[in-house]
Scaffold this motif. Structure first.
Motif, mmCIF file in Angstrom:
data_model
loop_
_atom_site.group_PDB
_atom_site.id
_atom_site.type_symbol
_atom_site.label_atom_id
_atom_site.label_comp_id
_atom_site.label_asym_id
_atom_site.label_seq_id
_atom_site.Cartn_x
_atom_site.Cartn_y
_atom_site.Cartn_z
ATOM 1 N N GLY A 143 0.811 -1.214 0.000
ATOM 2 C CA GLY A 143 0.000 0.000 0.000
ATOM 3 C C GLY A 143 0.841 1.259 0.000
ATOM 4 N N LEU A 144 1.915 1.269 0.794
ATOM 5 C CA LEU A 144 2.784 2.452 0.886
ATOM 6 C C LEU A 144 3.512 2.713 -0.432
ATOM 7 N N VAL A 145 3.984 1.650 -1.085
ATOM 8 C CA VAL A 145 4.674 1.808 -2.368
ATOM 9 C C VAL A 145 3.677 2.221 -3.444
ATOM 10 N N ASN A 146 2.481 1.630 -3.408
ATOM 11 C CA ASN A 146 1.452 1.974 -4.401
ATOM 12 C C ASN A 146 1.051 3.443 -4.302
ATOM 13 N N SER A 147 1.104 3.999 -3.079
ATOM 14 C CA SER A 147 0.741 5.396 -2.873
ATOM 15 C C SER A 147 1.897 6.346 -3.163
ATOM 16 N N GLY A 148 3.081 5.797 -3.428
ATOM 17 C CA GLY A 148 4.233 6.640 -3.690
ATOM 18 C C GLY A 148 4.898 7.160 -2.433
ATOM 19 N N GLN B 15 9.806 4.143 -1.209
ATOM 20 C CA GLN B 15 10.541 3.652 -2.363
ATOM 21 C C GLN B 15 10.672 2.133 -2.281
ATOM 22 N N LEU B 16 10.728 1.487 -3.440
ATOM 23 C CA LEU B 16 10.816 0.026 -3.497
ATOM 24 C C LEU B 16 12.046 -0.487 -2.758
ATOM 25 N N SER B 17 13.178 0.180 -2.935
ATOM 26 C CA SER B 17 14.433 -0.289 -2.314
ATOM 27 C C SER B 17 14.350 -0.304 -0.791
ATOM 28 N N GLY B 18 13.506 0.586 -0.208
ATOM 29 C CA GLY B 18 13.378 0.641 1.247
ATOM 30 C C GLY B 18 12.589 -0.508 1.835
ATOM 31 N N THR B 19 11.909 -1.298 0.984
ATOM 32 C CA THR B 19 11.065 -2.390 1.493
ATOM 33 C C THR B 19 11.828 -3.703 1.678
ATOM 34 N N VAL B 20 12.973 -3.838 1.017
ATOM 35 C CA VAL B 20 13.681 -5.132 1.031
ATOM 36 C C VAL B 20 14.064 -5.548 2.447
#
Length: 580
Positions: A72-77, A80-85
């Motif tokens: 949800g957080l990435v979809n909302s902008g 960042q994707l790299s911060g989720t790993v």
């Protein structure tokens, strides 16, 4: 094992899942905005993200919920994707906490202090304390603590029900012969995967495995592949949550699946190699609930240690699997965040702040046009007003949905504040368009204000700039000290506008101004006054929230009596500063 044993098994599973849900909700409400604060500390450093992922999952007791939240957080902008790993890797370790808690059911001892550690001994005490807190407490914080205690007690009773219902299996030859099929590691992985995918919780499926171990029929050789499969099965939740989101958010699910698949493949290979090279005598031994917790922890920690150095490669893999798409101009909150209301609310607050600054910029640009008209900037004011309208529409709808969820008292008040203020921000941008149109009229009709009128408008403009700066900075920083400075300045603005109107009448009578100039001047002053009022509304909403009430009249009436020495002091300062 008869039909009643199966009824007890499913009833125990139902209690287990309900208890976990109740406990998770209580923990999340108690944590409130702190969870969002943890996420905001996220950096490109995977190690820091790893520990934050462990902490968040330990709080809300669900790695699946964390992954859905990340989608949800990435979809909302927002993220960042790299911060989720690192968070995904940390959540896998954090979820092992539940397995350690559940392992307490396997404690066996005659020592009274050790027996007190058994859930069946302390769960009734927790349930009693919890229900007392929920029934007698007036504060939401104590009620949330009570909810956590009751949820934990229900979870443990569910575990006991499951354990008791499967205990007859230990004496069934059919069960023993069926278990021989699980000596095949691939079948064990498939079983763990399917079980977790069906009940949508790796913690619950691990709990079922721990209950089965109490029969004495599950060996380490059977349990290890099942645990590996359970970690893959938990990816199904992330996969489902990625339906209907942008491609960048889909990559979160890809990273989660890739991490668990690669981790399982590597650990399974290590398992086979070790089994071939070394005589692992414990493989045939019966595993206990504590053993399950140990294996679960070792697997997740090993997987993380092996793959953490390859975080960037996982991101590249996800980007290669899901091709890019154009980014949205404005990022808005995803409804998946509603599953963690405190996170959703804090992000609403941040987006409202973005809206506030866009609204302020529109008014600043519009006021600049009064002194130096520019067609491109005028069109920009209109565009900013349209952007603010979108913010209000979507934020308002989202906040109404969010208000229907079970929220703490503090969160409910925060929603009230946001609903109060987004209308004010939207109206400020509307007044900006009106000011822009007044400037356009001056330009097109070649009817500039008189030098005296223009000088007075500059004073009023400076006061409007300051009151917007103070109000929006107070909102952004939740600074009550700044909020208290708004109302004295608002009253000074009213005085300035009244003074300009009187001066204009005098100039009109002296023949120094025209009626046409008067119409334009009146439009500008009316919009300035309205902007000042909306800034006052924003500050009052903040102050009344701090007082646990939304009675703006009570606060305003008190201030306008001039009884407050601090208010009188600020009023005098502003009046001196903006004298016309």
């Amino acid at each position: 094992m008869d039909i009643f044993s199966f009824i007890s098994l499913f009833g125990g599973l139902a209690l287990f899942l309900y208890g976990m849900s109740l406990m998770s909700q209580g923990l999340e409400k108690l944590a409130g905005g702190k969870l969002e604060g943890i996420l905001k500390k996220m950096t490109s450093n995977p190690v820091k993200s790893l520990f934050l992922g462990i902490g968040i999952t330990a709080v809300i007791q669900s790695s699946s919920a964390v992954t859905v939240m990340l989608v949800g957080l990435v979809n909302s902008g927002i993220m960042q994707l790299s911060g989720t790993v690192g968070v995904i890797m940390g959540s896998n370790i954090g979820t092992t906490v539940t397995a350690w808690i559940l392992s307490l059911v396997g404690i066996e001892s005659n020592n009274v202090w050790i027996k007190l550690l058994k859930p069946e001994s302390f769960s009734p005490i927790l349930a009693l304390i919890g229900i007392i807190l929920m029934m007698s407490s007036k504060t939401s914080k104590k009620k949330d603590i009570g909810s956590i205690m009751i949820g934990f007690a229900i979870l443990m009773y569910g575990m006991d029900f499951m354990s008791d219902s499967v205990s007859p299996l230990a004496d069934m030859p059919e069960f023993t012969s069926m278990l021989t099929a699980f000596t095949n590691p691939l079948l064990g992985i498939l079983t763990g995967l399917i079980l977790t995918a069906v009940i949508q919780s790796s913690s619950a499926s691990v709990g079922i495995l721990q209950a089965l171990t109490l029969t004495g029929g599950i060996s380490y050789g059977m349990a290890i592949p099942i645990i590996m499969g359970q970690n893959i099965g938990t990816c199904v939740t992330a996969l489902i949550s990625s339906i209907g989101v942008n491609k960048n958010a889909k990559r979160v699910a890809v990273i989660h699946i890739a991490f668990n698949l690669l981790g399982t493949a590597v650990c399974l290979l290590l398992y086979f190699v070790l089994h071939f090279l070394v005589d692992l005598s414990f493989i045939e031994q019966a595993i206990s609930p504590v053993g399950v917790a140990v294996v679960h922890s070792i697997f997740n920690i090993t997987t993380t240690v092996l793959l953490l150095p390859f975080s960037k490669q996982l991101v590249k893999l996800a980007e290669g699997t899901i091709k890019t798409e154009p980014e949205k101009e404005i990022a808005f909150l995803d409804e998946r965040l509603l599953k963690t209301p405190s996170i959703a609310l804090q992000e609403c607050n941040h987006i409202t702040t973005d809206m506030a600054y866009v609204s302020k910029q529109s008014m600043m640009d519009a006021m600049d046009l009064l002194f130096s008209y520019n067609e491109k900037k005028a069109a920009g004011v209109k565009d900013l007003e349209g952007e603010v309208d979108i913010y209000e529409d979507r934020l308002g709808s989202y906040l109404v949905k969010l208000s229907g969820y079970d929220l703490s008292d503090t969160d409910s008040k925060q929603i009230s504040k946001l609903l109060h203020t987004i209308g004010d921000f939207e109206r400020i941008s509307d007044h900006a368009v009106n000011v822009m149109q007044a400037a356009k009229e001056i330009e097109e009709k070649k009817a500039p204000l008189s030098p005296e009128g223009l000088a007075e408008i500059k004073v009023a403009t400076a006061a409007i700039r300051e009151i917007m700066e103070i109000a929006i900075k107070a909102f952004d920083e939740n600074n009550l000290e700044l909020a208290y400075r708004v109302e004295p300045l608002e009253q000074v603005v009213d005085g300035i506008i009244e003074g300009i109107k009187l001066n204009h009448i005098n100039r009109l009578q002296a023949g120094k101004c025209t009626i046409q100039q008067g119409f334009v001047l009146s439009d500008i002053l009316t919009n300035y006054e309205r902007v000042s009022d909306h800034c006052s509304n924003i500050a009052v909403a903040m102050i009344e929230l701090s007082k646990s009430a939304f009675d703006t009249h009570e606060y305003l009436d008190k201030l306008k009596t001039m009884d407050d020495p601090e208010f009188r002091k600020m009023f005098t300062e502003y009046k001196k500063k903006y004298a016309i």
